[in-house]
Design a protein around this motif. Structure first.
Motif, short mmCIF file in Angstrom:
data_model
loop_
_atom_site.label_atom_id
_atom_site.label_comp_id
_atom_site.label_asym_id
_atom_site.label_seq_id
_atom_site.Cartn_x
_atom_site.Cartn_y
_atom_site.Cartn_z
N ILE A 170 0.85 -1.19 0.00
CA ILE A 170 0.00 0.00 0.00
C ILE A 170 0.88 1.24 0.00
O ILE A 170 1.77 1.37 0.84
CB ILE A 170 -0.93 0.02 1.23
CG1 ILE A 170 -1.81 -1.23 1.25
CG2 ILE A 170 -1.78 1.29 1.25
CD1 ILE A 170 -2.57 -1.42 2.55
N GLY A 171 0.64 2.13 -0.94
CA GLY A 171 1.36 3.39 -0.97
C GLY A 171 0.77 4.36 0.03
O GLY A 171 -0.41 4.67 -0.02
N ILE A 187 -2.17 0.13 9.83
CA ILE A 187 -2.04 0.61 8.46
C ILE A 187 -2.32 2.11 8.50
O ILE A 187 -3.43 2.53 8.81
CB ILE A 187 -3.02 -0.10 7.51
CG1 ILE A 187 -2.78 -1.61 7.52
CG2 ILE A 187 -2.89 0.46 6.09
CD1 ILE A 187 -1.42 -2.04 7.01
N HIS A 188 -1.33 2.90 8.20
CA HIS A 188 -1.45 4.35 8.35
C HIS A 188 -2.37 4.98 7.31
O HIS A 188 -3.02 5.99 7.59
CB HIS A 188 -0.07 5.00 8.27
CG HIS A 188 0.85 4.62 9.39
ND1 HIS A 188 1.63 3.49 9.35
CD2 HIS A 188 1.09 5.20 10.60
CE1 HIS A 188 2.33 3.40 10.47
NE2 HIS A 188 2.02 4.41 11.24
N PHE A 228 -3.68 3.44 -4.00
CA PHE A 228 -2.43 3.12 -4.70
C PHE A 228 -1.86 1.88 -4.03
O PHE A 228 -1.17 1.97 -3.01
CB PHE A 228 -1.48 4.31 -4.59
CG PHE A 228 -0.32 4.28 -5.56
CD1 PHE A 228 -0.24 3.36 -6.59
CD2 PHE A 228 0.70 5.21 -5.44
CE1 PHE A 228 0.82 3.35 -7.48
CE2 PHE A 228 1.77 5.23 -6.32
CZ PHE A 228 1.83 4.30 -7.33
N ARG A 229 -2.17 0.71 -4.58
CA ARG A 229 -1.79 -0.54 -3.93
C ARG A 229 -1.57 -1.62 -4.96
O ARG A 229 -2.06 -1.53 -6.09
CB ARG A 229 -2.83 -0.97 -2.90
CG ARG A 229 -4.27 -0.97 -3.43
CD ARG A 229 -5.29 -1.37 -2.35
NE ARG A 229 -5.33 -0.44 -1.22
CZ ARG A 229 -6.05 -0.63 -0.12
NH1 ARG A 229 -6.77 -1.73 0.01
NH2 ARG A 229 -6.05 0.26 0.86
N ALA A 230 -0.84 -2.65 -4.55
CA ALA A 230 -0.51 -3.74 -5.47
C ALA A 230 -0.68 -5.08 -4.77
O ALA A 230 -0.40 -5.20 -3.57
CB ALA A 230 0.92 -3.60 -5.98
N PHE A 231 -1.14 -6.09 -5.53
CA PHE A 231 -1.40 -7.43 -5.00
C PHE A 231 -0.60 -8.45 -5.80
O PHE A 231 -0.46 -8.34 -7.02
CB PHE A 231 -2.88 -7.80 -5.14
CG PHE A 231 -3.84 -6.84 -4.48
CD1 PHE A 231 -3.45 -6.02 -3.44
CD2 PHE A 231 -5.15 -6.78 -4.91
CE1 PHE A 231 -4.35 -5.14 -2.83
CE2 PHE A 231 -6.07 -5.93 -4.31
CZ PHE A 231 -5.67 -5.10 -3.27
N ASN A 232 -0.12 -9.48 -5.10
CA ASN A 232 0.50 -10.59 -5.81
C ASN A 232 -0.56 -11.64 -6.16
O ASN A 232 -1.75 -11.45 -5.92
CB ASN A 232 1.66 -11.20 -5.01
CG ASN A 232 1.21 -11.85 -3.70
OD1 ASN A 232 0.02 -11.96 -3.42
ND2 ASN A 232 2.17 -12.29 -2.90
N LEU A 255 -2.59 -12.46 4.96
CA LEU A 255 -1.73 -11.92 3.90
C LEU A 255 -0.73 -10.92 4.49
O LEU A 255 -1.06 -10.17 5.41
CB LEU A 255 -2.58 -11.25 2.83
CG LEU A 255 -3.57 -12.17 2.11
CD1 LEU A 255 -4.49 -11.36 1.20
CD2 LEU A 255 -2.83 -13.23 1.29
N ARG A 256 0.46 -10.92 3.96
CA ARG A 256 1.51 -10.02 4.43
C ARG A 256 1.28 -8.63 3.81
O ARG A 256 1.39 -8.47 2.60
CB ARG A 256 2.88 -10.55 4.03
CG ARG A 256 3.25 -11.90 4.63
CD ARG A 256 4.51 -12.45 3.98
NE ARG A 256 4.30 -12.65 2.54
CZ ARG A 256 5.29 -12.83 1.65
NH1 ARG A 256 6.55 -12.79 2.05
NH2 ARG A 256 5.01 -13.02 0.38
N MET A 257 0.99 -7.66 4.66
CA MET A 257 0.75 -6.30 4.19
C MET A 257 1.94 -5.41 4.52
O MET A 257 2.50 -5.50 5.61
CB MET A 257 -0.52 -5.72 4.82
CG MET A 257 -1.80 -6.33 4.30
SD MET A 257 -3.28 -5.56 5.02
CE MET A 257 -3.34 -6.39 6.63
N MET A 258 2.29 -4.56 3.58
CA MET A 258 3.40 -3.63 3.77
C MET A 258 3.00 -2.26 3.24
O MET A 258 2.39 -2.17 2.17
CB MET A 258 4.65 -4.13 3.03
CG MET A 258 5.84 -3.16 3.10
SD MET A 258 7.25 -3.68 2.05
CE MET A 258 7.76 -5.16 2.92
N GLU A 259 3.33 -1.22 3.99
CA GLU A 259 3.16 0.15 3.51
C GLU A 259 4.51 0.69 3.07
O GLU A 259 5.53 0.44 3.72
CB GLU A 259 2.59 1.04 4.61
CG GLU A 259 1.11 0.91 4.83
CD GLU A 259 0.59 1.95 5.79
OE1 GLU A 259 -0.04 2.91 5.34
OE2 GLU A 259 0.82 1.78 7.01
#
Length: 241
Positions: free
Chosen positions: A116-117, A151-152, A158-162, A191-195
């Motif tokens: 997530i951007g 999650i801030h 603006f996000r991307a998924f595998n 699921l592993r989420m990253m900002e």
């Protein structure tokens, strides 16, 4: 990897051509082999006529489904056509194409399933209105309470998924205001989420569906949606880890 950039579009005639052309140019410059799919959500302006001239993939929805329905259609397309990664970018120009590498790199390195951007990690770039920032802080607290993850910028589109995440959202994706609700969905699926910090800019055209007069309605509706997803998935035995 096969990468698809999905752009939902509703009455974005002022910006959609520049958005698509900039993405096409930037992905070539950054060395990403990516296709662009515009999902026209039954626009009433000249968006679809413009989209047909851009040399990109597109879906022309026969009825207006809202942002969630449009993105669900795009994710279904990505999953069923064998894409490894799908990126959501808005059609109004808020998501600069030169920030794409920040979104894609953690997925390509298998460090996350969802990226997530975020506007709020560094506090730079366009920050949105005070009312919207307060709502985002509220959703940050709610997500933390329900799934134990912070999650801030949960409203960021603006996000991307595998591929693993695409298998989840191909089956179900929240409608209307999906971004905050999907955070709980992802958390309960483990699921592993990253900002990652990104710089965003003001919309280049069109009108936001969320304004100050609709803020209370938006927060109430999304809160109910988040709780619905949480209870439904917990009922299936899923639990955040």
């Amino acid at each position: 990897m096969k990468i698809l950039i999905v752009i939902p579009c509703f009455n974005e005639q002022a910006a959609i051509a520049e958005v698509v052309r900039t993405i096409q140019r930037t992905t070539r410059q950054q060395g990403f082999d990516a296709d662009v799919l515009v999902v026209n959500d039954c626009s009433t302006d000249k968006s679809i006529q413009i989209i047909r001239t851009l040399g990109c993939l597109y879906l022309d929805l026969p009825v207006n489904l809202g942002i969630g329905g449009a993105m669900h259609a795009g994710y279904k397309y990505a999953y069923r056509h064998g894409y490894d990664v799908a990126v959501q970018m808005d059609g109004d120009g808020q998501h600069p194409a030169n920030e794409l590498s920040k979104i894609l790199t953690p997925l390509l390195q298998d460090k996350a399933d969802v990226v997530i951007g975020s506007r709020f990690i560094t506090g730079e770039g366009f920050q949105s209105s005070l009312t919207r920032r307060l709502g985002i802080k509220y959703f940050r607290w709610l997500n933390q309470f329900l799934i134990g993850q912070t999650i801030h910028d949960s409203t960021s589109g603006f996000r991307a998924f595998n591929r693993k995440t695409l298998a989840v959202v191909e089956r179900y994706y929240p409608d209307e205001y999906p971004e905050p609700e999907a955070i709980v969905q992802f958390g309960l699926y483990g699921l592993r989420m990253m900002e990652v910090p990104v710089l965003m800019q003001e919309r280049q055209g069109g009108v936001s569906s969320i304004n100050s007069s609709r803020a209370v309605y938006y927060m109430a509706k999304v809160s109910l949606g988040i709780l619905f997803i949480y209870l439904r998935l917990r009922g299936k035995g899923l639990k955040a880890v």
